[in-house]
Design an enzyme around this catalytic site. Structure first.
Site, PDB file in Angstrom:
ATOM      1  N   ASP A   5       0.851  -1.189   0.000  1.00 38.06           N
ATOM      2  CA  ASP A   5       0.000   0.000   0.000  1.00 38.06           C
ATOM      3  C   ASP A   5       0.887   1.239   0.000  1.00 38.06           C
ATOM      4  OD1 ASP A   5      -2.093   1.750   0.164  1.00 38.06           O
ATOM      5  OD2 ASP A   5      -2.918   0.983   2.036  1.00 38.06           O
ATOM      6  N   ASP A 103      -3.143   2.636  -5.789  1.00 39.85           N
ATOM      7  CA  ASP A 103      -2.111   2.689  -4.756  1.00 39.85           C
ATOM      8  C   ASP A 103      -1.949   1.414  -3.952  1.00 39.85           C
ATOM      9  OD1 ASP A 103      -4.544   2.856  -3.521  1.00 39.85           O
ATOM     10  OD2 ASP A 103      -3.978   4.450  -2.122  1.00 39.85           O
ATOM     11  N   GLU A 104      -2.502   0.297  -4.412  1.00 39.81           N
ATOM     12  CA  GLU A 104      -2.333  -0.930  -3.631  1.00 39.81           C
ATOM     13  C   GLU A 104      -2.439  -2.164  -4.503  1.00 39.81           C
ATOM     14  OE1 GLU A 104      -5.418  -1.832  -0.783  1.00 39.81           O
ATOM     15  OE2 GLU A 104      -6.848  -0.524  -1.831  1.00 39.81           O
TER      16      GLU A 104
END
Length: 351
Positions: A5, A103-104
């Site tokens: 993350d 973002d992950e």
């Protein structure tokens, strides 16, 4: 399995472009103008310390942190940064990468030393993008995802069946991935306030309140159980949506109908590119000052633009008459291709 993350991703990308902002409270949202109606997309840790969070009205965020730097959303920049991050993850030997968003991602690896592997991933992402990330290690996707919260910022944390209840048992159910405020309140009304209490439930105990699918799933979630395989099958959108926040409230029925027609046209531009029939419609309405409701319906499979528009206008009939509207959103759900991942989230035992 590892969950990677990116830390304060959007704000971090902006700081890379403007190094002078490092260490300052940065808020990203809308067109960067707090006098306009918009919400916070993200905030730096420095801004979060003042209580600013994603989804907060931008004007309220500006009041909380008068000295913050407020920037407009730049989707293209964030997408480009995300692609570099995912490329760095995929370049790692033996890594299977399941992208969850900008973002992950989950990363599946075969290793006897996951902590060293996690730090190697962090180093690879930092060298390729200058962005920091946190990594959760778990024996299920759920536990890896939850572990990341304990790793922030820029750390590594492992959470497995052996210590799940020790770490999570006393925490409120809202701390679980997949449990929001509404579900946590419904669980509390059933006498279930903590993760340990949810883990102790028999799956059938929750069927009456949550149904035959979601009831057992919530019980499973309380134990941290779930899927144990990282799946790199390309993600396919279940639907497309658009929404608009209006700087002046919509009050006249003709204004609202025109706005819905425009949203439908924009969504259908995205749907046409998918070449899949539409099967469900959702209309999102945010009434002034800030109360949101959604109205949904299923429709017969169709490629017909007029049928979709007719369904959207039928939903419009459910809107409360005479009540000022500050935001409208429209979503069209499509038939999923056979090769797509099944289910809604990777927590539900085999996406």
């Amino acid at each position: 399995m590892l969950h990677v993350d990116l830390d304060q991703f959007i704000a971090a990308v902006e700081v890379l472009r403007r190094p002078e902002l490092a260490g300052k409270p940065v808020i990203v949202g809308g067109r960067g103008d707090p006098t306009e109606r918009a919400v916070v997309s993200t905030a730096s840790y420095e801004a979060r310390a003042f209580g600013v969070g994603s989804g907060m009205p931008l004007r309220i965020a500006a009041r909380k942190v008068p000295h913050a730097v407020i920037l407009p959303v730049d989707h293209e920049a964030y997408l480009a940064a995300s692609e570099r991050v995912m490329a760095a993850l995929r370049a790692q030997p033996g890594a299977t990468v399941q992208v969850l968003g900008w973002d992950e991602a989950f990363v599946g690896v075969v290793t006897g030393d996951p902590e060293t592997c996690a730090r190697r991933l962090q180093k690879a992402v930092l060298e390729a993008t200058r962005l920091h990330c946190s990594v959760g290690i778990g024996d299920t996707l759920v536990r890896a995802k939850v572990a990341t919260g304990f790793a922030k910022p820029a750390g590594v944390f492992r959470l497995t069946a052996d210590d799940w209840l020790k770490v999570m048992g006393a925490r409120p159910t809202i701390d679980l991935w997949g449990v929001g405020p509404k579900i946590s309140r419904r669980l509390a009304a059933s006498g279930i306030s903590t993760v340990a209490e949810l883990a102790a439930c028999h799956p059938e105990d929750l069927v009456q309140e949550f149904g035959p699918k979601m009831g057992p799933w919530y019980a499973q979630l309380g134990r941290g159980d779930g899927e144990r395989t990282v799946d790199d099958t390309p993600w396919v959108a279940r639907g497309h949506s658009r929404e608009t926040t209006y700087q002046q409230d919509l009050t006249a029925p003709s204004q609202v109908e025109d706005a819905v027609r425009e949203l439908v046209a924009r969504v259908l531009e995205d749907v046409v590119a998918e070449d899949r029939p539409v099967i469900g419609l959702t209309l999102k309405v945010r009434y002034a000052p800030f109360f949101t409701k959604t109205y949904a319906r299923r429709i017969s499979e169709t490629f017909d633009r007029e049928a979709v528009l007719a369904g959207a206008l039928a939903l419009l009939g459910k809107v409360e008459p005479g009540r000022p509207i500050r935001l409208l959103g429209f979503r069209a759900e499509m038939v999923m291709p056979e090769e797509a991942r099944k289910g809604h989230t990777p927590t539900r035992s085999g996406w």
